[in-house]
Design a protein around this motif. Structure first.
Motif, PDB file in Angstrom:
ATOM      1  N   ARG A   9       0.829  -1.205   0.000  1.00 42.84           N
ATOM      2  CA  ARG A   9       0.000   0.000   0.000  1.00 42.84           C
ATOM      3  C   ARG A   9       0.866   1.259   0.000  1.00 42.84           C
ATOM      4  O   ARG A   9       0.513   2.271  -0.619  1.00 42.84           O
ATOM      5  CB  ARG A   9      -0.938  -0.023   1.203  1.00 42.84           C
ATOM      6  CG  ARG A   9      -1.990  -1.137   1.105  1.00 42.84           C
ATOM      7  CD  ARG A   9      -2.833  -1.261   2.347  1.00 42.84           C
ATOM      8  NE  ARG A   9      -3.506  -0.013   2.643  1.00 42.84           N
ATOM      9  CZ  ARG A   9      -3.314   0.692   3.758  1.00 42.84           C
ATOM     10  NH1 ARG A   9      -2.464   0.246   4.674  1.00 42.84           N
ATOM     11  NH2 ARG A   9      -3.965   1.803   3.965  1.00 42.84           N
ATOM     12  N   ALA A  10       2.016   1.196   0.702  1.00 51.21           N
ATOM     13  CA  ALA A  10       2.924   2.343   0.716  1.00 51.21           C
ATOM     14  C   ALA A  10       3.545   2.557  -0.664  1.00 51.21           C
ATOM     15  O   ALA A  10       3.742   3.692  -1.097  1.00 51.21           O
ATOM     16  CB  ALA A  10       4.011   2.134   1.767  1.00 51.21           C
ATOM     17  N   LEU A  11       3.846   1.452  -1.352  1.00 49.00           N
ATOM     18  CA  LEU A  11       4.365   1.573  -2.722  1.00 49.00           C
ATOM     19  C   LEU A  11       3.341   2.249  -3.619  1.00 49.00           C
ATOM     20  O   LEU A  11       3.674   3.118  -4.439  1.00 49.00           O
ATOM     21  CB  LEU A  11       4.725   0.190  -3.275  1.00 49.00           C
ATOM     22  CG  LEU A  11       5.954  -0.509  -2.686  1.00 49.00           C
ATOM     23  CD1 LEU A  11       6.070  -1.924  -3.237  1.00 49.00           C
ATOM     24  CD2 LEU A  11       7.221   0.279  -2.978  1.00 49.00           C
ATOM     25  N   ALA A  12       2.083   1.857  -3.449  1.00 50.67           N
ATOM     26  CA  ALA A  12       1.020   2.480  -4.242  1.00 50.67           C
ATOM     27  C   ALA A  12       0.913   3.964  -3.908  1.00 50.67           C
ATOM     28  O   ALA A  12       0.762   4.811  -4.796  1.00 50.67           O
ATOM     29  CB  ALA A  12      -0.311   1.778  -3.979  1.00 50.67           C
ATOM     30  N   GLY A  13       1.021   4.296  -2.620  1.00 54.23           N
ATOM     31  CA  GLY A  13       0.944   5.692  -2.203  1.00 54.23           C
ATOM     32  C   GLY A  13       2.082   6.529  -2.757  1.00 54.23           C
ATOM     33  O   GLY A  13       1.942   7.740  -2.950  1.00 54.23           O
ATOM     34  N   GLY A  14       3.226   5.865  -3.031  1.00 52.69           N
ATOM     35  CA  GLY A  14       4.367   6.563  -3.597  1.00 52.69           C
ATOM     36  C   GLY A  14       4.392   6.548  -5.112  1.00 52.69           C
ATOM     37  O   GLY A  14       5.358   7.027  -5.720  1.00 52.69           O
ATOM     38  N   GLY A  15       3.355   5.974  -5.733  1.00 56.77           N
ATOM     39  CA  GLY A  15       3.248   5.995  -7.187  1.00 56.77           C
ATOM     40  C   GLY A  15       3.736   4.755  -7.897  1.00 56.77           C
ATOM     41  O   GLY A  15       3.615   4.649  -9.121  1.00 56.77           O
ATOM     42  N   ASP A  16       4.287   3.763  -7.150  1.00 59.63           N
ATOM     43  CA  ASP A  16       4.777   2.532  -7.783  1.00 59.63           C
ATOM     44  C   ASP A  16       3.638   1.517  -7.815  1.00 59.63           C
ATOM     45  O   ASP A  16       3.614   0.551  -7.044  1.00 59.63           O
ATOM     46  CB  ASP A  16       5.979   1.989  -7.006  1.00 59.63           C
ATOM     47  CG  ASP A  16       6.591   0.744  -7.660  1.00 59.63           C
ATOM     48  OD1 ASP A  16       6.116   0.346  -8.745  1.00 59.63           O
ATOM     49  OD2 ASP A  16       7.522   0.165  -7.063  1.00 59.63           O
ATOM     50  N   LEU A  17       2.710   1.715  -8.728  1.00 61.80           N
ATOM     51  CA  LEU A  17       1.518   0.858  -8.778  1.00 61.80           C
ATOM     52  C   LEU A  17       1.852  -0.557  -9.224  1.00 61.80           C
ATOM     53  O   LEU A  17       1.292  -1.531  -8.700  1.00 61.80           O
ATOM     54  CB  LEU A  17       0.477   1.471  -9.714  1.00 61.80           C
ATOM     55  CG  LEU A  17      -0.074   2.835  -9.293  1.00 61.80           C
ATOM     56  CD1 LEU A  17      -1.135   3.305 -10.280  1.00 61.80           C
ATOM     57  CD2 LEU A  17      -0.663   2.770  -7.888  1.00 61.80           C
ATOM     58  N   ALA A  18       2.776  -0.702 -10.177  1.00 62.41           N
ATOM     59  CA  ALA A  18       3.138  -2.042 -10.656  1.00 62.41           C
ATOM     60  C   ALA A  18       3.774  -2.850  -9.529  1.00 62.41           C
ATOM     61  O   ALA A  18       3.448  -4.030  -9.324  1.00 62.41           O
ATOM     62  CB  ALA A  18       4.092  -1.932 -11.846  1.00 62.41           C
ATOM     63  N   GLY A  19       4.684  -2.228  -8.795  1.00 63.17           N
ATOM     64  CA  GLY A  19       5.323  -2.913  -7.665  1.00 63.17           C
ATOM     65  C   GLY A  19       4.327  -3.258  -6.585  1.00 63.17           C
ATOM     66  O   GLY A  19       4.391  -4.329  -5.973  1.00 63.17           O
ATOM     67  N   ALA A  20       3.379  -2.336  -6.349  1.00 62.21           N
ATOM     68  CA  ALA A  20       2.358  -2.554  -5.329  1.00 62.21           C
ATOM     69  C   ALA A  20       1.474  -3.744  -5.684  1.00 62.21           C
ATOM     70  O   ALA A  20       1.218  -4.620  -4.853  1.00 62.21           O
ATOM     71  CB  ALA A  20       1.507  -1.300  -5.159  1.00 62.21           C
TER      72      ALA A  20
END
Length: 292
Positions: free
Chosen positions: A259-270
């Motif tokens: 979720r933190a990755l998504a919050g930082g813009g890394d949607l693919a990693g998230a």
């Protein structure tokens, strides 16, 4: 003890070693000691000690998130305690069975188990068991979204545990209360409680408790939009959870990191990370984790 052939004493020591490892959050090591004690007791014929060992092994499996093995050992412990007429032992095992029901569902079954053990603990005047049952009823209420009931139950449990000076229990239910406050959107109150936990009990937290603390800190940071700080907290939580081998905590921390990755813009990693957590949650059969 080995030199004089005192096998009963050896089993008691293995139990003691297991308890020490469990207190520190070293669950794989605790399981190894509890299994050694069980192996010895199987040759001795003392049904009460054998029941105790089955319960200890089951609880270690529960802490490692191996719910199927945990239930096998809990059911055997319950059978042995009931056969021996040991109501207190049966009550403690029923409490443990409730924790597995809480992990796997149905939650109504867990509530029934905790209500049963709460009543029995009052009859036995076991304040520690009463506090734990009350606190676990709070956890069940939190899972069901009944947050007022959850906070009330946590407070009742903490009131008793504080008087008993049960530091492990105080840490456990203080963290659960902080988690409920965070889920309710009461972030300032949750942050205040986390700061109090860190000040009073920080050095006394084991690896699993540190993981829970860091997960909550990460959630609060994420709620404030601090994705980078949240990533650091969740990564640290993963390290603490891996030290105790508690699969549920590892996966919860990894989910937070996703979720933190998504919050930082890394949607693919998230998405990749969250899907991997979902597969493991399905394998474990952990209902709350699957929902999250």
């Amino acid at each position: 003890l080995e030199e004089i052939g005192n096998r009963s004493g050896i089993a008691e020591l293995q139990d003691a070693f297991g308890s020490l490892e469990e207190e520190q959050g070293h669950y794989s090591e605790a399981l190894a000691h509890y299994r050694s004690a069980l192996q010895v007791r199987r040759t001795l014929g003392d049904q009460r000690s054998l029941a105790k060992s089955h319960n200890n092994v089951g609880y270690a499996y529960y802490l490692l998130s191996d719910y199927e093995n945990a239930m096998v050992y809990f059911q055997e412990a319950l059978r042995l305690y009931r056969a021996g007429g040991d109501q207190t032992g049966g009550m403690l095992v029923t409490q443990s069975i409730g924790l597995v029901q809480l992990a796997q569902g149905p939650w109504e079954g867990a509530v029934k188990s905790f209500i049963e053990t709460l009543g029995e603990s009052r009859n036995e005047d076991s304040k520690s068991a009463m506090a734990m049952s009350q606190g676990y009823l709070g956890l069940a209420a939190q899972y069901q979204g009944r947050y007022g009931a959850a906070i009330a139950s946590f407070d009742k449990a903490l009131g008793v545990l504080e008087k008993l000076r049960d530091e492990r229990g105080v840490v456990e239910f203080s963290l659960l209360k902080a988690g409920a406050l965070e889920e309710m959107g009461m972030s300032p109150e949750a942050e205040t409680l986390l700061a109090e936990i860190e000040r009073r009990l920080g050095p006394k937290m084991n690896h699993e408790q540190k993981a829970i603390f860091l997960i909550l800190r990460g959630e609060l940071q994420l709620g404030r939009g601090g994705a980078q700080n949240a990533r650091a907290s969740f990564a640290a939580a993963i390290r603490e959870a891996e030290a105790s081998h508690g699969t549920n905590r590892i996966l919860t921390a990894r989910l937070g990191l996703g979720r933190a990755l998504a919050g930082g813009g890394d949607l693919a990693g998230a998405i990749k990370l969250i899907r991997s957590v979902q597969r493991e949650a399905d394998r474990l059969g952990d209902l709350l984790l699957r929902l999250r």
